[in-house]
Write a protein that holds these residues in place. Structure first.
Motif, PDB file in Angstrom:
ATOM      1  N   PHE A   1       0.873  -1.169   0.000  1.00 40.34           N
ATOM      2  CA  PHE A   1       0.000   0.000   0.000  1.00 40.34           C
ATOM      3  C   PHE A   1       0.911   1.220   0.000  1.00 40.34           C
ATOM      4  CE2 PHE A   1       0.151  -1.851   4.295  1.00 40.34           C
ATOM      5  CZ  PHE A   1       0.779  -0.847   5.002  1.00 40.34           C
TER       6      PHE A   1
ATOM      7  N   GLN B   1      -3.038  -1.156  -1.945  1.00 44.14           N
ATOM      8  CA  GLN B   1      -3.946  -0.026  -2.068  1.00 44.14           C
ATOM      9  C   GLN B   1      -3.155   1.252  -2.289  1.00 44.14           C
ATOM     10  OE1 GLN B   1      -3.387  -2.217   0.281  1.00 44.14           O
ATOM     11  NE2 GLN B   1      -4.742  -1.972   1.990  1.00 44.14           N
TER      12      GLN B   1
ATOM     13  N   GLN C   1      -7.373   3.418   1.235  1.00 40.78           N
ATOM     14  CA  GLN C   1      -7.145   3.029   2.607  1.00 40.78           C
ATOM     15  C   GLN C   1      -7.607   4.125   3.567  1.00 40.78           C
ATOM     16  OE1 GLN C   1      -3.008   2.292   3.409  1.00 40.78           O
ATOM     17  NE2 GLN C   1      -3.475   0.579   4.718  1.00 40.78           N
TER      18      GLN C   1
ATOM     19  N   ILE D   1      -2.761   2.928   9.829  1.00 42.34           N
ATOM     20  CA  ILE D   1      -2.718   2.219   8.550  1.00 42.34           C
ATOM     21  C   ILE D   1      -1.350   1.600   8.351  1.00 42.34           C
ATOM     22  CG2 ILE D   1      -4.517   3.585   7.448  1.00 42.34           C
ATOM     23  CD1 ILE D   1      -2.362   5.150   6.013  1.00 42.34           C
TER      24      ILE D   1
ATOM     25  N   LYS E   1      -6.685  -3.760   3.638  1.00 45.28           N
ATOM     26  CA  LYS E   1      -7.648  -4.504   2.827  1.00 45.28           C
ATOM     27  C   LYS E   1      -7.660  -5.979   3.202  1.00 45.28           C
ATOM     28  CE  LYS E   1      -4.807  -5.408  -1.262  1.00 45.28           C
ATOM     29  NZ  LYS E   1      -4.885  -5.504  -2.716  1.00 45.28           N
TER      30      LYS E   1
ATOM     31  N   THR F   1     -12.074  -2.170   1.253  1.00 48.05           N
ATOM     32  CA  THR F   1     -11.338  -1.635   2.393  1.00 48.05           C
ATOM     33  C   THR F   1     -11.958  -2.215   3.656  1.00 48.05           C
ATOM     34  OG1 THR F   1     -10.904   0.407   1.226  1.00 48.05           O
ATOM     35  CG2 THR F   1     -10.654   0.448   3.610  1.00 48.05           C
TER      36      THR F   1
END
Lengths: 422, 307
Positions: A157, A172, A177, A283, A306, A391
């Motif tokens: 990500f 992502q 996200q 995250i 995810k 998500t």
């Protein structure tokens, strides 16, 4: 240089021809038995650009750091890619060819990544490369992939703001996200104020920029603090004091690597109760990081990703089982590991749709490629070479796994260049 | 910045002061072992961070031993772990001195390269033994809370613990150096190695014990850091720059200087961190240190030695 190139070309094609001739010599015999050995195509039919493809084998590259500071993170990606390749081979390979991989070590050093990428493309003629983790390494190899026309499947990500015909982004980008996660925390937790924290480099800064824009301009809420710390920072007492005074509804943390351990341990020692009182959304903490932090220090925190190892579906059960059978029962699987696993499978599907290994044909065939057996559920490649994917928000359990508390109803459209967020 | 009430500001002051003291303790713990070795022997130990991480891994193993065999004594495991960390890191220090360092005393700059190589070897050994991923060291519950002094002021128990440990170790090292016969020999060797040898001090032995002691202290520091930081094969690298900063700024041969420099750096960093972001605070602290080093190139405290 030119002479070298032609020599290499000769060196590459002549064994192919020999094999081809052998194949043709065998044809009458095969015909006598009344059928082809497999529904294969001769190598120069599916490959006109001199890649390392024979009638029985196709060579790909794996390019990650297995030494240096990033080895901690990239080990999982390497394991996932090898698992996928092994499974694809067991199921008959790609266009009837077994995948052979050449692994190179980027050594957590960006120039090394570029050099090894060039080696994989120019010397080894890899039909595709699975690799990179940090944005810095991706930025370093990008010109190499564009110059020598290679294909990179990138699993992490990341901050977005990039798109290339030579890269498929299986993780992502920022909007997939951040925005869904913030919307969820506002809706579910009634959050009004946010404190943004991050490590001091491009990904956390860009991500927080998007988060701030979304909070202030779209949700009309307030950011009460935003701070960055050098990579590897281990003293968070001052910022924890500030958070205590500002009393934000949500601590939004994008701290990476070993710093996470220090941050969550100190947060807990300072009396923050993530389970009952303080909402924390991150995250950047996957199951991998929790191993170092210790589940008891971060229990109750929310993460927006995810994929979580605990996802309850048939694909994921098979994936986790196979992963543990190959790499040991104590292993944990994080978001990026799963995204790395998608790479070889997506490439296989694309090559088979294109009916060719040629990079341009694979790039052109990529949009719309589906992978229904993905552990995360179902994914599809978008025109912009990112994935449509769901998500999810997970909550940390004491044993270091996540309980999935939310997932978007539909696939979220990837948008690496979001309007109004730059 | 100015939207705090008076009561809030005073509790900020207290809590930031306390955060600064914790940082100070951490710096002293990190730098003490390095300062002993560098100050007394002139050896630049680039593997110092790895000796700390060795202590951290020993703590990790000890916690598992206790969980496995002595679960009822778990709340006290940390004290045993610190002793183990000292012994293991110290023993490795003795071994390294015997195998490598003693051949390089005539070439101090080469010790830098040799110990750097050693740090890479140790990192790889950690990676092969414990895996590339970070390991979590679980702490007994009593260490994780905080004491509430008032509504807005809370102090962290593990912070207090680190502070207590720092005081104990510093006092022990200073006593050893300034009150014991061995300490006398160490100081004599530092002041004039040739003369000390001539009057019958076994300088080889003094060196070995000094190196062992420095590494042992690093091991204890590593054990303490499992409370606040991460334990991975390369985590030692996180600490090494700060550690050298403290030692160089303090004046390389003076333990008092090390303490004073740790105090200056930690308090300015902690104060700055409150008003600007963590990254900028670090930059400003470095600028201050560089400025002061330009005025006092030898560091804060200079040991007067006849050369």
């Amino acid at each position: 240089m030119a002479a070298d190139d032609t020599n290499e070309q000769k060196g590459l094609t002549s064994p192919l021809r020999r094999q081809l001739l052998k194949g043709m010599a065998a044809l009458p015999a095969v015909a006598a038995f009344g059928g082809a050995p497999r529904a294969g195509f001769a190598a120069d039919g599916v490959n006109t650009t001199g890649l390392a493809v024979t009638d029985t084998e196709v060579t790909v590259g794996i390019l990650h750091s297995v030494t240096g500071t990033m080895a901690i993170s990239e080990t999982g990606s390497v394991q996932a890619e090898k698992l996928a390749i092994e499974q694809i081979n067991a199921a008959g390979g790609v266009l009837g060819r077994k995948i052979k991989y050449i692994q190179e070590d980027g050594a957590s050093d960006w120039p090394t990544f570029a050099e090894k990428a060039k080696k994989l493309l120019v010397n080894d003629k890899c039909a595709s490369v699975f690799g990179c983790w940090t944005s810095a390494s991706r930025k370093a190899v990008l010109p190499v992939f564009e110059q020598y026309n290679g294909m990179l499947y990138y699993p992490t990500f990341y901050e977005g703001l990039e798109q290339s015909k030579n890269v498929i982004y299986t993780g992502q980008e920022a909007t997939q996200q951040i925005i869904a996660g913030l919307d969820w925390v506002v809706k579910e937790k009634g959050a009004k104020t946010f404190y943004l924290l991050g490590s001091d480099y491009i990904w956390p800064r860009t991500s927080n920029k998007i988060a701030r824009k979304h909070i202030e301009n779209f949700q009309k809420l307030e950011v009460v603090g935003e701070e960055y710390f050098p990579l590897g920072h281990t003293q968070f007492n001052s910022v924890i004091n500030k958070i205590k005074l500002k009393k934000p509804d949500v601590i939004y943390a994008i701290i990476v690597g070993g710093s996470n351990v220090a941050f969550y341990k100190q947060l807990k020692a300072a009396g923050f109760d993530l389970e009952n009182k303080q909402t924390l959304l991150t995250i950047s903490v996957t199951e991998d990081e929790i191993l170092g932090i210790g589940g008891e220090n971060i229990v109750g925190a929310y993460a927006c990703m995810k994929y979580f190892q605990s996802l309850d579906n048939e694909n994921n059960k098979k994936f986790v089982e196979a992963f543990k059978a190959m790499w040991g029962k104590d292993i944990v699987i994080g978001d990026v590991t799963q995204a790395a696993y998608l790479g070889p499978w997506l490439w296989k599907a694309t090559v088979e749709k294109a009916g060719s290994f040629d990079i341009d044909k694979v790039a052109a065939a990529s949009p719309g490629i589906e992978f229904k057996e993905a552990p995360e559920g179902y994914v599809r490649i978008h025109e912009n070479h990112h994935l449509w994917s769901k998500t999810r928000v997970g909550r940390v359990r004491k044993d270091g796994q996540y309980d999935v508390v939310y997932e978007t109803a539909d696939l979220v459209e990837p948008n690496p260049f979001p309007a109004g967020y730059q | 910045m100015f939207d705090y009430s008076f009561a809030e500001l005073s509790s900020i002051l207290v809590m930031q002061g306390f955060a600064g003291l914790i940082l100070f303790s951490v710096f002293v713990l990190m730098a003490l072992g390095l300062a002993i070795i560098f100050g007394q022997m002139g050896v630049i130990n680039m593997a110092h961070g790895e000796f700390m991480i060795l202590g951290a891994y020993v703590t990790y193993l000890t916690s598992h031993l206790f969980l496995e065999f002595l679960p009822f004594a778990y709340p006290a495991y940390f004290f045993v772990a610190m002793v183990f960390a000292f012994v293991v890191a110290g023993a490795l220090g003795l071994l390294v001195e015997w195998a490598m360092i003693r051949h390089l005393y005539a070439r101090p700059l080469d010790t830098l390269l040799a110990t750097w190589g050693l740090s890479l070897i140790l990192q790889q050994i950690f990676r092969s033994t414990f895996g590339a991923r970070e390991v979590g060291v679980e702490l007994p519950d009593w260490m994780m809370g905080s004491l509430a002094l008032s509504d807005t002021i809370e102090v962290q128990i593990n912070g207090l613990f680190v502070m207590g440990l720092t005081v104990a170790i510093t006092v022990a090292v200073l006593t050893l150096l300034f009150k014991s016969r061995w300490g006398l020999q160490v100081r004599a060797v530092t002041t004039n190695r040739t003369m000390s040898g001539a009057v019958g001090i076994d300088t080889r032995r003094v060196d070995r014990m000094t190196f062992g002691l420095g590494c042992g202290v690093a091991g204890v520091a590593g054990a303490a850091f499992t409370m606040i930081g991460s334990t991975g094969p390369t985590s030692g690298q996180l600490y090494i720059v700060d550690t050298f900063l403290v030692v160089v700024f303090g004046g390389a041969q003076s333990l008092i200087g090390t303490v004073a420099s740790a105090f200056t750096i930690s308090q300015s960093q902690s104060a700055l961190e409150f008003f600007i972001s963590g990254s900028m605070a670090k930059v400003l602290t470095l600028l201050i240190v560089i400025g002061l080093l330009m005025l006092r190139p030898q560091g804060l405290f200079v040991l007067k030695v006849r050369r």
